[in-house]
Design a protein around this motif. Structure first.
Motif, mmCIF file in Angstrom:
data_model
loop_
_atom_site.group_PDB
_atom_site.id
_atom_site.type_symbol
_atom_site.label_atom_id
_atom_site.label_comp_id
_atom_site.label_asym_id
_atom_site.label_seq_id
_atom_site.Cartn_x
_atom_site.Cartn_y
_atom_site.Cartn_z
ATOM 1 N N ALA A 136 1.388 -1.432 0.263
ATOM 2 C CA ALA A 136 0.291 -0.045 -0.291
ATOM 3 C C ALA A 136 0.932 0.873 0.427
ATOM 4 O O ALA A 136 1.270 1.829 1.007
ATOM 5 N N ASN A 137 1.300 1.976 -1.343
ATOM 6 C CA ASN A 137 2.334 2.527 -1.193
ATOM 7 C C ASN A 137 1.907 3.710 -1.928
ATOM 8 O O ASN A 137 2.507 4.683 -2.979
ATOM 9 N N GLY A 138 0.157 3.303 -1.847
ATOM 10 C CA GLY A 138 -0.220 4.821 -2.611
ATOM 11 C C GLY A 138 -0.570 4.590 -4.395
ATOM 12 O O GLY A 138 -1.061 5.918 -4.762
ATOM 13 N N LEU A 216 -8.519 2.988 4.162
ATOM 14 C CA LEU A 216 -7.120 2.006 4.669
ATOM 15 C C LEU A 216 -6.488 3.208 4.548
ATOM 16 O O LEU A 216 -6.243 3.807 3.884
ATOM 17 N N LYS A 217 -5.695 2.911 5.264
ATOM 18 C CA LYS A 217 -3.894 3.853 5.348
ATOM 19 C C LYS A 217 -2.831 3.259 4.270
ATOM 20 O O LYS A 217 -3.013 1.917 3.598
ATOM 21 N N GLN A 218 -2.180 4.549 3.247
ATOM 22 C CA GLN A 218 -0.919 3.749 2.164
ATOM 23 C C GLN A 218 -0.273 4.142 3.596
ATOM 24 O O GLN A 218 0.581 5.165 3.595
ATOM 25 N N ASP A 219 0.484 2.465 4.073
ATOM 26 C CA ASP A 219 1.442 2.662 4.752
ATOM 27 C C ASP A 219 2.748 1.908 4.311
ATOM 28 O O ASP A 219 2.806 1.574 5.927
ATOM 29 N N ASN A 220 2.584 0.897 3.179
ATOM 30 C CA ASN A 220 3.454 0.816 2.351
ATOM 31 C C ASN A 220 3.709 -1.195 3.232
ATOM 32 O O ASN A 220 4.148 -1.880 3.304
ATOM 33 N N SER A 221 2.503 -1.689 3.863
ATOM 34 C CA SER A 221 1.815 -2.771 4.413
ATOM 35 C C SER A 221 1.794 -3.241 3.103
ATOM 36 O O SER A 221 1.461 -3.139 1.971
ATOM 37 N N LYS A 222 2.179 -4.695 3.537
ATOM 38 C CA LYS A 222 2.240 -5.523 2.291
ATOM 39 C C LYS A 222 0.884 -6.422 2.328
ATOM 40 O O LYS A 222 1.157 -7.557 3.385
ATOM 41 N N TYR A 223 0.103 -6.411 0.991
ATOM 42 C CA TYR A 223 -0.797 -7.033 1.400
ATOM 43 C C TYR A 223 -1.703 -8.206 -0.123
ATOM 44 O O TYR A 223 -0.323 -8.362 -0.940
ATOM 45 N N THR A 224 -0.630 -9.815 0.790
ATOM 46 C CA THR A 224 -0.381 -11.328 0.110
ATOM 47 C C THR A 224 -2.024 -10.853 -1.238
ATOM 48 O O THR A 224 -2.877 -11.326 -0.854
ATOM 49 N N SER A 685 -9.233 6.010 -4.651
ATOM 50 C CA SER A 685 -8.259 6.247 -2.534
ATOM 51 C C SER A 685 -7.593 6.800 -2.467
ATOM 52 O O SER A 685 -7.469 7.540 -1.775
ATOM 53 N N MET A 686 -7.090 7.430 -3.227
ATOM 54 C CA MET A 686 -6.099 8.519 -3.120
ATOM 55 C C MET A 686 -6.557 9.877 -3.283
ATOM 56 O O MET A 686 -5.522 10.688 -3.199
ATOM 57 N N HIS A 687 -7.973 10.281 -3.205
ATOM 58 C CA HIS A 687 -8.296 11.369 -3.914
ATOM 59 C C HIS A 687 -8.644 11.754 -1.683
ATOM 60 O O HIS A 687 -8.779 10.943 -1.176
ATOM 61 N N PRO A 688 -8.536 13.067 -1.816
ATOM 62 C CA PRO A 688 -8.074 14.128 -2.644
ATOM 63 C C PRO A 688 -6.489 14.181 -3.024
ATOM 64 O O PRO A 688 -6.031 14.083 -1.887
ATOM 65 N N TYR A 689 -5.992 14.302 -4.333
ATOM 66 C CA TYR A 689 -4.596 14.422 -4.661
ATOM 67 C C TYR A 689 -4.095 16.322 -3.913
ATOM 68 O O TYR A 689 -5.180 16.856 -4.226
ATOM 69 N N SER A 690 -3.276 16.197 -3.455
ATOM 70 C CA SER A 690 -2.674 17.449 -3.621
ATOM 71 C C SER A 690 -2.590 18.004 -4.682
ATOM 72 O O SER A 690 -1.707 18.217 -5.839
ATOM 73 N N ILE A 711 -2.959 12.943 1.577
ATOM 74 C CA ILE A 711 -3.708 12.647 3.156
ATOM 75 C C ILE A 711 -3.776 11.788 3.243
ATOM 76 O O ILE A 711 -4.261 10.687 4.341
ATOM 77 N N ASN A 712 -3.676 10.151 2.134
ATOM 78 C CA ASN A 712 -3.906 9.038 2.108
ATOM 79 C C ASN A 712 -2.389 8.932 3.077
ATOM 80 O O ASN A 712 -2.374 7.446 3.483
ATOM 81 N N MET A 713 -1.573 9.337 2.620
ATOM 82 C CA MET A 713 0.183 8.112 3.155
ATOM 83 C C MET A 713 -0.280 8.883 5.114
ATOM 84 O O MET A 713 -0.132 9.406 5.126
ATOM 85 N N VAL A 714 1.740 8.251 5.539
ATOM 86 C CA VAL A 714 1.208 8.230 6.242
ATOM 87 C C VAL A 714 2.703 9.049 6.395
ATOM 88 O O VAL A 714 4.273 8.626 6.023
ATOM 89 N N LYS A 715 3.006 10.287 7.401
ATOM 90 C CA LYS A 715 4.046 11.041 7.555
ATOM 91 C C LYS A 715 4.752 9.976 8.424
ATOM 92 O O LYS A 715 4.915 9.311 9.043
ATOM 93 N N GLY A 716 6.618 9.918 7.965
ATOM 94 C CA GLY A 716 7.203 9.460 8.529
ATOM 95 C C GLY A 716 7.560 8.090 8.636
ATOM 96 O O GLY A 716 8.254 7.329 8.510
ATOM 97 N N GLN A 717 6.209 7.768 7.557
ATOM 98 C CA GLN A 717 7.072 6.057 7.335
ATOM 99 C C GLN A 717 7.658 6.019 6.262
ATOM 100 O O GLN A 717 7.617 6.224 5.615
#
Length: 963
Positions: A136-138, A216-224, A685-690, A711-717
């Motif tokens: 989940a990388n955007g 759902l967060k776009q937080d680099n989680s791996k989805y099998t 799912s990435m709306h709103p784009y900046s 805003i769907n991404m996670v800062k510092g991730q």
């Protein structure tokens, strides 16, 4: 009389090239280690003659060099599980003429299932099993559940689209997500879903009002990746009945989640030639097999584009904005459209091509917790089971949950596997006792304990329960839980009022688990006490499973509000198949194409047609490190690239278009912090784009912008991969590991197979390092080290400072400010830009480094057997052999292993004539050795010839003695 004699030595050359077996008629059917040589006129061996081997030269390519020996020996068989697919109705890869798109597989229809098969385990070959994942990388994913995925409100009466004379295409990208774009705007109750997986966001309702949603967060989680067991790619090629069965495989309302899904498991056969191979040739052979490219597939009308698959990097079927549409949703759910967009779910789907195409977007789904989903779906059908006895609020603190699950070994083992998977993802248990997230924090007896979470992990497990929605009135065929499709209700509070729209999603209900008796089978216990529960959880109740709650404080009061201070009999319980089910976080693969790119000037002509996206490991590598003398496996993920903004390289951009120069490092592997999207891919799912606000112009060289982080991404991730593969099975069991290809290369069994208690095993969403991960599934990611931290401090332009400072967000002022003495008056002004600096750091992959040095020689010696001997004098186990020499492999050079004699000498005990000699070159175990066809053995026969060497002297002596 003087008697005497002399010794006669005879050498017999027996070599493979002169043998009977090497003749043209026999060559293909023979073993190089066995050869028979004729002796021209025969040689007589007399009693007392001595027979030995003078010398031998055994051919093995590579012998004597810095090489590794593998014989091609079959060690045994192993059972593996892989996804087997059956395709039917070949239609090719071109687009249909009736707007049904092209088939990503070339077939109209396919079925698949995960099946067991046996594969050979060899010392030079293994059949590994891998799965695929998407991060989940955007990019290239759509979070679930979602009604559909549109870039605008389309025909909807309302939906928050920008309007007015100043409207630009960019404003559509930066518009909030909305019900009209397909967003599921119902705000799921916090106690129903695993909220740490979600973020709160504001979206636009069907009436143009704003409200809270969970996404759902776009937080680099791996989805099998899981694959639907039945997929239709061309509706017109199948019968109406077949399409109807595909759309609604079970007797309940149309629902994408309740179809059968299997984890995608692919067998990859890897091998190296038998014999001696250099480390570099071994690593090269295996790497070439991992990256082997398949023939190009031309797709869509007039071969407008193409797909190039390789062993571990493939184009997967996915959703696109044209197929994942409002009209498709309307047909699939048989929804009304009184406001121009789908509302509600009908009893039966419309049997149309649009409905089929809509469901096919769900052909491949990514689940964040694959073991949890797999084991959960094995516990029950989509509708779950039921509670048989009403639980009243008065009995909440000591409640027993009586179910209609049969108390038998099969069911108990399936639940045990499911509950073990919960321990693999401890966050699901920890969350229940985190204050503010779940009411279990108020009832659990050890709630004040410093080790609260650790204690609850040991003592609790959960199932899904359908308290709300239809509750105990649900019919037998109704699904447990819901994904709340086409529910237009939206709320501005974080606790949706039940009177307005009941949350039909399931919720987790926890019960007691006793680790101390978790090994007791149904035959070993009657399950009538807390300390003898079968497998630690099951009490036996008239042949059915009952679950106890008193040791964990019972059931929280909040569970009793839906059904009049009770949880009533016939309420559904079990595993909920839906994407909203607690722990079931899921995404859909997406092509990434938008109808029109951000600035409205670029339209990809095939954007509405392409329904595939690449996934896997694009550059896997088995390498031999000459410094450490060890093999290492890396690059099992497709890393993030430095990349380019989608307009990069435009030589003359318009003043309002951001078009930076193309980066010379665009193709470099990296990881990113505060990842800045390149606007080259799009997802609803990435709306709103900046919004991209520009100052200056490209022509003047002073163009500048600070693009806020989505805003769907996670800062510092850390974002370090688009996807990858995970090794599930190395194709060798523990018994034969040391003798297998992996053991020979120096890898240990534990590096690929998790061990110890379930609490010590990690899941795939943990970060991997070069150390032994002890993980369920093995992959790689960017190797982030302390040295990289010097690049974490970045200026607002994304330039790394390479210093000792920590990273920080930045306030940027268009007008220069002044430190105003002690008052810091400049801080009273709001900054023009609040910047989370986009940090990009070049990186390498983590490595799975072999724990041991590779074995160069498998077996230290050869045995040379020959039928010259009449008896078997070499004892090995219970079967003696006719062995004449033991040839050590230490004397090897230039592709030959030499033996210079000096071994045992054998004495003939009977007279015989030799007309041929059969030679066998064997391994220590007695099997034929893997040798070349240039081998040869020189036999030596020492005969004593009895004759009078002083004949004249003897004759005179005899004559004189007669006088």
């Amino acid at each position: 009389m003087s008697q005497g004699g002399y010794n006669q030595t005879i050498l017999l050359d027996a070599n493979r090239l002169s043998s009977e077996e090497y003749s043209a008629s026999n060559l293909a059917q023979t073993d190089n280690a066995i050869f028979t040589n004729k002796v021209s006129s025969g040689i007589t061996i007399d009693i007392g003659d001595q027979v030995s081997i003078q010398s031998a030269h055994i051919a093995q390519r590579g012998a004597g060099g810095s090489v590794i020996q593998m014989d091609g020996e079959v060690l045994g068989e192993k059972e593996i599980t892989t996804t087997e697919t059956i395709n039917s109705s070949y239609i090719g890869y071109h687009k249909s003429t009736d707007e049904q798109g092209y088939s990503p597989t070339g077939y109209a229809y396919e079925t698949s299932s995960n099946e067991s098969q046996k594969v050979k385990m060899k010392d030079n070959e293994a059949s590994i099993v891998i799965s695929y994942y998407k991060t989940a990388n955007g990019e290239n994913n759509i979070t679930l559940p979602r009604n559909f995925g549109s870039a605008s409100m389309g025909n909807a009466d309302a939906g928050g689209d920008p309007s007015g004379v100043e409207t630009t295409n960019a404003s559509f990208w930066s518009a909030s997500d909305s019900y009209a774009k397909g967003c599921n705007t119902y705000y799921f109750t916090a106690s129903h879903v695993f909220t740490p997986d979600f973020l709160d966001q504001v979206a636009i309702s069907s009436t143009n009002s704003s409200g809270n949603i969970r996404k759902l967060k776009q937080d680099n989680s791996k989805y099998t990746i899981f694959k639907r067991s039945e997929i239709v790619y061309r509706q017109s090629e199948l019968s109406s009945a077949s399409n109807a069965s595909y759309i609604q495989p079970v007797p309940t309302k149309p629902d994408p989640a309740i179809g059968n899904y299997n984890r995608v498991l692919q067998k990859v056969k890897l091998n190296v030639p038998a014999g001696y191979n250099s480390p570099s040739s071994i690593s090269g052979d295996i790497t070439n097999q991992l990256t082997k490219t398949e023939p190009t597939i031309n797709i869509i009308e007039n071969d407008l584009t193409s797909v190039v698959n390789s062993t571990l990097y493939r184009a997967f079927p996915c959703a696109n904005y044209y197929m994942f549409s409002a009209s498709g949703n309307q047909d699939f759910f048989n929804a009304s459209s009184t406001i121009g967009i789908p509302v509600g779910v009908g009893t039966n789907a419309c049997n149309t091509a649009s409905a089929v195409n809509y469901l096919t977007n769900y052909s491949h789904i990514g689940f964040k917790r694959p073991e949890f989903v797999e084991s959960g779906r094995e516990c029950n059908a989509y509708h779950g089971n039921k509670i048989t006895t009403t639980i009243t609020l008065a009995n909440a603190s000591s409640a027993i949950i009586y179910t209609n699950f049969s108390y038998n070994e099969t069911n108990l083992l399936e639940f045990k596997k499911f509950f073990d998977s919960q321990r693999l993802y401890p966050e699901l248990l920890d969350h229940a006792t985190t204050s503010g997230n779940s009411s279990y924090s108020s009832v659990y007896p050890n709630a004040t304990s410093a080790s609260l979470n650790a204690s609850f992990r040991k003592e609790a497990r959960f199932l899904h329960i359908g308290i709300s929605g239809s509750g105990n009135d649900a019919t037998g065929s109704d699904a447990l839980g819901s994904d709340m499709y086409n529910v237009p209700f939206v709320t501005k509070t974080q606790d949706p009022p039940r009177t307005s729209a009941s949350d039909s999603t399931s919720m987790p209900i926890f019960f007691y688990f006793n680790e101390n008796c978790s090994n007791l089978t149904s035959e070993q216990t009657i399950g009538d006490r807390d300390d003898n529960l079968a497998y630690g959880f099951a009490r036996k109740n008239n042949g059915l499973i009952a679950l106890i709650t008193k040791p964990i404080g019972g059931i929280p009061i909040s569970y009793f509000g839906e059904q009049d201070d009770a949880i009533r009999a016939d309420t559904k319980i079990g595993y909920d198949y839906h994407f909203t089910g607690y722990g079931n976080s899921a995404i859909m693969l997406s092509s990434g194409f938008a109808p029109l790119q951000y600035y409205g000037q670029i339209e990809y002509a095939q954007s509405e047609d392409i329904r595939q996206v690449y996934l896997g490991a694009d550059n896997p590598l088995l390498n031999f490190d000459n410094v450490q003398s060890r093999f290492e496996l890396s690059n099992l993920h497709a890393p993030e690239k430095v990349g380019n903004f989608y307009t990069a390289g435009d030589p003359n951009p318009a003043p309002d278009v951001f078009a930076p120069p193309a980066s010379a490092q665009a193709g470099e592997d990296c990881f990113k912090i505060n990842k800045q999207l390149k606007y080259d891919t799009w997802s609803p799912s990435m709306h709103p784009y900046s919004n991209i606000a520009l100052s200056g112009t490209a022509s003047d060289g002073n163009q500048k912008t600070f693009i806020p982080m989505n805003i769907n991404m996670v800062k510092g991730q850390i974002y370090d991969a688009h996807g990858g593969i995970s090794i599930q099975d190395m194709g060798i069991d523990e018994r034969f590991w040391k003798r297998s290809i992996w053991g020979i290369l120096g890898f240990e069994y534990g590096q690929f197979n998790a061990s110890g208690g379930i609490e010590n095993i990690k899941n795939i969403n943990n970060r991997f390092t070069d150390d032994n991960p002890n993980s369920s599934g093995i992959t790689t990611n960017a190797n982030v080290t302390s040295l990289d931290s010097q690049q974490f401090h970045s200026n607002p332009y994304g330039t790394n400072m390479f210093n000792l400072m920590l990273s920080s967000n930045v306030n940027f002022y268009n007008t220069k400010q002044i430190i105003n003495g002690s008052t810091d008056g400049w801080k009273d002004d709001s900054p023009d830009h609040r910047v989370s600096p986009a940090i990009t750091i070049n990186s390498e992959s983590t490595k799975i480094i072999a724990s041991e040095l590779p074995r160069k020689i498998l077996k230290g010696y050869f045995l040379i057997n020959s039928d010259i001997l009449d008896t078997a004098n070499y004892y090995q186990l219970s079967n003696p052999l006719q062995t004449m020499a033991v040839v050590g492999k230490y004397n090897a050079n230039n592709d030959f292993i030499s033996y210079d004699g000096g071994g045992a000498v054998f004495t003939a005990t009977r007279k015989k004539t030799i007309t041929e000699i059969k030679t066998q070159i064997l391994d220590p175990e007695g099997g034929t050795a893997n040798v070349g066809d240039n081998s040869g053995v020189i036999y030596r026969v020492d005969k004593t010839i009895n004759t009078d060497l002083k004949f004249a002297e003897t004759l005179m002596s005899q004559m004189n003695s007669k006088k």
